[in-house]
Design a protein around this motif. Structure first.
Motif, PDB file in Angstrom:
ATOM      1  N   GLU A   1       0.824  -1.208   0.000  1.00 33.93           N
ATOM      2  CA  GLU A   1       0.000   0.000   0.000  1.00 33.93           C
ATOM      3  C   GLU A   1       0.861   1.263   0.000  1.00 33.93           C
ATOM      4  O   GLU A   1       0.348   2.376   0.054  1.00 33.93           O
ATOM      5  CB  GLU A   1      -0.921  -0.005   1.227  1.00 33.93           C
ATOM      6  CG  GLU A   1      -2.035  -1.048   1.149  1.00 33.93           C
ATOM      7  CD  GLU A   1      -3.252  -0.580   0.358  1.00 33.93           C
ATOM      8  OE1 GLU A   1      -3.438   0.633   0.226  1.00 33.93           O
ATOM      9  OE2 GLU A   1      -4.008  -1.435  -0.134  1.00 33.93           O
TER      10      GLU A   1
ATOM     11  N   THR B   1      -5.199   1.624  -1.693  1.00 34.32           N
ATOM     12  CA  THR B   1      -6.635   1.319  -1.729  1.00 34.32           C
ATOM     13  C   THR B   1      -7.325   1.592  -0.401  1.00 34.32           C
ATOM     14  O   THR B   1      -8.540   1.594  -0.333  1.00 34.32           O
ATOM     15  CB  THR B   1      -6.854  -0.166  -2.076  1.00 34.32           C
ATOM     16  OG1 THR B   1      -6.239  -0.938  -1.024  1.00 34.32           O
ATOM     17  CG2 THR B   1      -6.262  -0.550  -3.404  1.00 34.32           C
ATOM     18  N   LYS B   2      -6.514   1.779   0.642  1.00 30.11           N
ATOM     19  CA  LYS B   2      -7.117   1.913   1.963  1.00 30.11           C
ATOM     20  C   LYS B   2      -6.493   3.061   2.727  1.00 30.11           C
ATOM     21  O   LYS B   2      -5.367   3.472   2.429  1.00 30.11           O
ATOM     22  CB  LYS B   2      -6.831   0.650   2.788  1.00 30.11           C
ATOM     23  CG  LYS B   2      -7.540  -0.562   2.316  1.00 30.11           C
ATOM     24  CD  LYS B   2      -7.147  -1.738   3.190  1.00 30.11           C
ATOM     25  CE  LYS B   2      -7.786  -2.981   2.638  1.00 30.11           C
ATOM     26  NZ  LYS B   2      -7.007  -4.150   2.764  1.00 30.11           N
TER      27      LYS B   2
ATOM     28  N   ARG C   1     -11.340   8.669  -2.745  1.00 29.27           N
ATOM     29  CA  ARG C   1     -10.005   8.930  -2.205  1.00 29.27           C
ATOM     30  C   ARG C   1      -9.839  10.420  -1.874  1.00 29.27           C
ATOM     31  O   ARG C   1      -9.388  10.781  -0.784  1.00 29.27           O
ATOM     32  CB  ARG C   1      -8.936   8.507  -3.212  1.00 29.27           C
ATOM     33  CG  ARG C   1      -7.580   8.337  -2.594  1.00 29.27           C
ATOM     34  CD  ARG C   1      -6.617   7.683  -3.567  1.00 29.27           C
ATOM     35  NE  ARG C   1      -5.434   7.194  -2.881  1.00 29.27           N
ATOM     36  CZ  ARG C   1      -4.392   7.928  -2.574  1.00 29.27           C
ATOM     37  NH1 ARG C   1      -4.386   9.208  -2.896  1.00 29.27           N
ATOM     38  NH2 ARG C   1      -3.360   7.419  -1.937  1.00 29.27           N
TER      39      ARG C   1
ATOM     40  N   GLN D   1     -11.317   0.588   3.435  1.00 26.92           N
ATOM     41  CA  GLN D   1     -11.268   0.936   2.011  1.00 26.92           C
ATOM     42  C   GLN D   1     -11.776   2.371   1.874  1.00 26.92           C
ATOM     43  O   GLN D   1     -12.691   2.777   2.610  1.00 26.92           O
ATOM     44  CB  GLN D   1     -12.237   0.037   1.227  1.00 26.92           C
ATOM     45  CG  GLN D   1     -11.922  -1.422   1.275  1.00 26.92           C
ATOM     46  CD  GLN D   1     -10.927  -1.837   0.212  1.00 26.92           C
ATOM     47  OE1 GLN D   1     -10.599  -1.041  -0.668  1.00 26.92           O
ATOM     48  NE2 GLN D   1     -10.418  -3.039   0.301  1.00 26.92           N
TER      49      GLN D   1
END
Ligand SMILES: Nc1ncnc2c1ncn2[C@@H]1O[C@H](COP(=O)(O)OP(=O)(O)OP(=O)(O)O)[C@@H](O)[C@H]1O
Length: 941
Positions: free
Chosen positions: A501, A749-750, A727, A705
């Protein structure tokens, strides 16, 4: 913690209770439980945990909880369990709560299809999702995988293992091909011989197993192999009141056809010493009950009726086991051999002893009542009845003193010793039979060429009872090793996720349990080694062994005396009767009385000789290769063997990708929809889940998420903000709120939060409308500023880019120039140098010219020679300039020119020298002539 806040406080039976803070003291907090208004509970700060806002909202992954603590973990698992969602993740670990009822469609072929190829988290948590992940990882990373299934007895390990195998077989088998069929069919067989009814589980596996499913280069099933560990041997001879021996004994008594029953002289379970101490009832379904004759039932059965279990039926299961043997290729003769051995163990147990007062040597004899059993047992084992009697009541020793040293003599045994010998024989026969059955199963599984495998480990979790003996010691040691492995792997996975990530965070530290492992296995002072040392002494004593453990490990943090136990019952033990080990999951007090006996697998020599000479082929085969040395103290260490097996297993696990399933037993009543919180909490602790939370606390335990976060809060915000992409929406919120950058991280993504920070964020979001209006204003301002900054940054970037392109352009030319020059130089340097040197040679021609000019004789020829050479030099210069000669060739050419020139120069010099000599000679001659004239012709005055 604020007053009025919702919190969890410890509770004796529920694990935690929900309440509201009513008073905050200096050392403790007073809480009013929701289910008992008006009362208060006092709890210390450390054990009081903040609760989630919604009481009934659950998360599929515990890591997504707002507050990540043991109480919210326990509660989340509870909410889900009550909603019939028995599976929950904690990151990649699957927590599986035993539902104790058949859940419709949960394991159907349809469900299998649904999970195929789906990433973890795409569908609700499931054991299939873990199996699928293992298969995908194996295929993509080309690395074998293992799935470690652990939990206490009755937690559902074996069932989970079966579902994993079913999933793998159905998904990647060759449509019930022989491999997967055999692996699945081996279950009833292994369960018949290795499972028993215990107080915790009607069908408890009393051995650990590692089932490997092998895959070929197309990732399809191509083979299988089963390894087994630590069959519980003490059960073969004794069981507690409510427990039973291994299922096969009862199945044989209940289900054997009449002729077999007669042949093996079988009766009701209470006619056999080895099974009558425990429960003697059968598991019988209504259908089978009708066909069961009274002579097969024990008194207890006749009084209380049968035991009930939805899946167990001793009569039916005898046939199932029989069929499974046939499918495994065990023919009629071998099957009879196996049943004969099982029956022989039962009859062997009925051989009892009494002291023989007439024997002057103080030996014992077999009781009259047991004579029949002796005959039957001898017949079934295939040995002579008198030899069996001899071997049971005496043992062969080698003389070390008096007489001829090394002579074998017979030493009579006391009744107690004979009984121990008999039990050891029964245990050896049965455990070797179990090894044999596993071997036959493995032989029956076809094996193609394997690329990789998925191994499923089904092994008992951490155990502690009122009395803990050698079995618990071994299994807890194994769990310490697995826990260390678990920590390393989980941390590693967490770290990999952070990297994936792009979080760029520092490595997490954790407390290792290596010191506990060392206490057990270190060379010299480790408990296993001390036990082996003691066992090799002429008269091993548990007290001496225990004292040694304490002496050799003084001040070891993990070791303590039983009197320091929290449990009163343990505090009564003397220092030399046990020891206490502080395991990762809690302190366990071990009673050492039977450690030495249980650690020794060896039979005394006469018994080994006896069975090795058996006429029963199978018995002979079971004891093939068993070594004996008459007279020497027989010792074969169970602990050492287990350690070696464990080392191999750990090596296997380390070389595979690992997945973990933690099975949880929801209640001790073994019923559905009953959640006994306190016991579950302790299981979560033993499964290392609380320590996982501790590890997570150092990192970013809460993660969501972007889309989930967006959905969670979009309704609170005006449309112009909720229109943003998830986002940007999250980023806008965080920045506007002025959250500290250290408290959260944006991944790809998170979004990840530091412990407790997600909750803080949530609190701000859901605070009063005025605050929200101010927040919206801030978000808008931030958005404008950030967009303006972005525009500025964009323009600046374009300018920078333009300059960069220009700069790069000029630099490219420079680089090209330099490179070309370098290439040219490299290509022409030898030529250039040689030309320079040849021109140098031309310079030397002047010297030759000078010499030639001084010559008087052959001047013309010499001048021509010089001219010719000059011409040669010129020609060669031309040749060098026009051709692509290599450095070596150029050097050779130059060298030959120099040699040539040197020779010519030397020649000319020589000629000049000769000329000078000749002229000198001439001059001298002339002087001589003049002198002569002067002497003879000049007139005297
Ligand atoms: N997923 C499940 N669905 C329905 N019933 C289950 C499930 N898992 C377990 N059970 C029930 O719980 C019982 C005990 O499970 P299992 O034998 O797998 O436990 P275990 O952890 O292997 O215990 P042991 O260590 O004693 O062998 C099973 O016989 C079955 O009745």
């Amino acid at each position: 913690m604020d007053g009025g806040r919702k919190v969890w406080v410890p509770h004796q039976t529920d694990g935690f209770k929900l309440g509201r803070i009513v008073d905050i003291g200096t050392d403790s907090i007073a809480i009013e439980p929701f289910d008992a208004p008006g009362t208060t509970i006092n709890a210390i700060y450390d054990r009081t945990f903040p609760a989630e806002e919604y009481d009934n909202k659950d998360c599929e992954d515990n890591c997504a909880l707002m507050y990540l603590n043991e109480a919210t973990l326990l509660n989340n698992v509870r909410i889900r369990y009550m909603k019939n969602q028995i599976y929950t993740y904690t990151a990649n670990i699957l927590i599986a709560v035993n539902p104790y009822y058949e859940m419709p469609d949960l394991y159907s072929s349809n469900t299998i299809k649904k999970y195929q190829g789906k990433s973890l988290g795409t569908l609700p948590p499931h054991v299939f999702a873990i199996a699928d992940k293992a298969h995908r990882d194996m295929k993509v990373n080309k690395v074998s995988q293992s799935i470690i299934v652990s939990g206490e007895s009755g937690a559902g390990k074996t069932e989970s293992t079966k579902y994993i195998l079913k999933y793998l077989a159905e998904s990647w088998g060759t449509h019930a091909g022989p491999v997967e069929q055999r692996i699945l069919e081996s279950n009833p067989l292994l369960e018949a011989f290795g499972n028993a009814k215990t107080v915790r589980n009607n069908n408890s596996s009393r051995f650990g197993k590692f089932v490997e499913i092998h895959f070929d280069n197309k990732s399809s099933v191509c083979g299988g192999f089963i390894s087994h560990y630590l069959l519980e041997k003490s059960r073969i001879c004794t069981q507690s009141k409510e427990e039973r021996n291994y299922h096969i004994f009862y199945r044989l008594c209940a289900g054997a056809p009449e002729d077999l029953k007669t042949k093996l002289k079988l009766g009701a379970p209470d006619t056999f010493q080895y099974i009558r101490q425990g429960c003697t009832q059968y598991f019988i379904s209504r259908a089978s009950e009708k066909n069961l004759n009274a002579d097969r039932k024990s008194q207890e059965y006749l009084k209380k009726g049968s035991l009930k279990d939805p899946v167990l039926d001793d009569v039916r299961d005898f046939n199932v086991c029989n069929e499974a043997m046939t499918k495994m290729g065990i023919n009629n003769e071998d099957r009879l051999g196996i049943f004969t051995i099982v029956a022989s163990v039962l009859h062997l147990g009925n051989i009892s002893f009494e002291e023989n007062h007439e024997d002057t040597k103080g030996g014992c004899m077999i009781t009259k009542a047991a004579e029949d059993s002796l005959v039957t047992a001898a017949g079934l084992i295939g040995v002579n009845k008198e030899e069996l009697r001899e071997s049971l009541t005496s043992r062969v020793m080698q003389t070390s003193r008096g007489g001829v040293k090394g002579t074998a003599i017979k030493v009579p045994l006391k009744a107690g010793e004979a009984q121990s010998g008999r039990d050891a024989l029964a245990k050896a026969i049965y455990s070797k039979l179990f090894d044999y059955i596993v071997r036959r199963v493995n032989e029956a599984i076809p094996f193609g060429s394997s690329m990789n495998y998925i191994g499923v480990l089904d092994i008992a979790g951490f155990e502690y009872f009122q009395v803990n003996s050698f079995e618990q010691f071994c299994i807890n040691y194994c769990n310490e090793k697995l826990q260390q492995f678990f920590n390393e792997r989980i941390l590693n996975e967490e770290q990999i996720l952070y990297e994936k990530e792009g979080l760029n965070v520092r490595k997490i530290q954790w407390t290792d349990n290596q010191d506990c492992i060392e206490l057990v296995e270190t060379k010299g002072s480790g408990i296993f080694e001390l036990l082996d040392e003691e066992s090799k002494l002429p008269t091993p004593k548990p007290e001496h062994f225990t004292a040694e453990v304490h002496n050799r490990n003084k001040n070891h943090f993990r070791l303590s005396h039983p009197r320091k136990s929290k449990l009163k019952s343990h505090r009564g033990l003397r220092d030399d009767e046990g020891f206490l080990i502080r395991h990762f999951a809690g302190a366990v007090c071990y009673h050492t009385t039977q450690f030495i006996e249980k650690n020794n697998d060896a039979l005394h020599a006469s018994l080994v000789f006896l069975v090795q000479d058996s006429k029963n082929k199978l018995v002979q085969k079971l004891f093939e290769g068993t070594k004996v040395q008459a007279g020497k103290l027989q010792f074969s260490s169970v602990g050492t063997k287990f350690r070696q097996q464990l080392t191999v297993l750990m090596q296997k696990l380390s070389s595979t990708g690992t997945n973990f399933i933690r099975c949880i037993k929801p209640n001790s009543k073994m019923v559905d929809h009953l959640y006994e919180g306190a016991q579950i909490l302790s299981q979560l602790q033993c499964a290392g889940m609380i320590s996982v939370l501790d590890l997570m606390q150092q990192g970013f335990p809460s993660r969501t998420q972007f889309s989930d976060l967006y959905n969670m809060y979009k309704s609170y915000l005006p449309p112009e903000l909720s229109r943003l992409d998830p986002r940007l929406f999250c980023k806008a919120l965080f920045k506007a709120l002025g959250l500290d950058d250290k408290d959260f991280k944006f991944g790809l993504t998170k979004v990840f939060f530091r412990p407790g920070k997600f909750a803080e964020f949530d609190q701000i979001m859901k605070s009063d409308p005025e605050n929200l209006a101010a927040l919206v204003k801030k978000v808008k301002k931030w958005l404008i500023c950030s967009r303006w900054r972005k525009a500025q940054w964009g323009a600046l970037s374009v300018i920078k880019l333009k300059n960069k392109i220009k700069y790069r352009n000029s630099m490219y030319i420079k680089i090209q120039k330099t490179a070309r020059m370098w290439k040219c130089r490299r290509a022409f340097k030898p030529k250039y140098e040689t030309v320079k040197k040849v021109i140098g040679l031309q310079g030397q021609m002047a010297l030759m010219g000078q010499i030639v000019s001084q010559l008087k004789k052959d001047k013309e020829a010499a001048t021509k020679q010089v001219k010719d050479f000059d011409h040669v030099l010129l020609e060669n210069l031309k040749k060098i300039r026009s051709s692509n000669m290599k450095r070596q060739e150029l050097d050779n050419l130059y060298n030959s020119l120099t040699v040539n020139m040197d020779q010519q120069l030397a020649g000319l010099k020589k000629k000049l020298e000769e000329q000078k000599n000749a002229e000198e000679q001439e001059r001298l001659r002339k002087i001589q002539v003049n002198f002569f004239f002067m002497l003879h012709f000049v007139p005297l005055r």
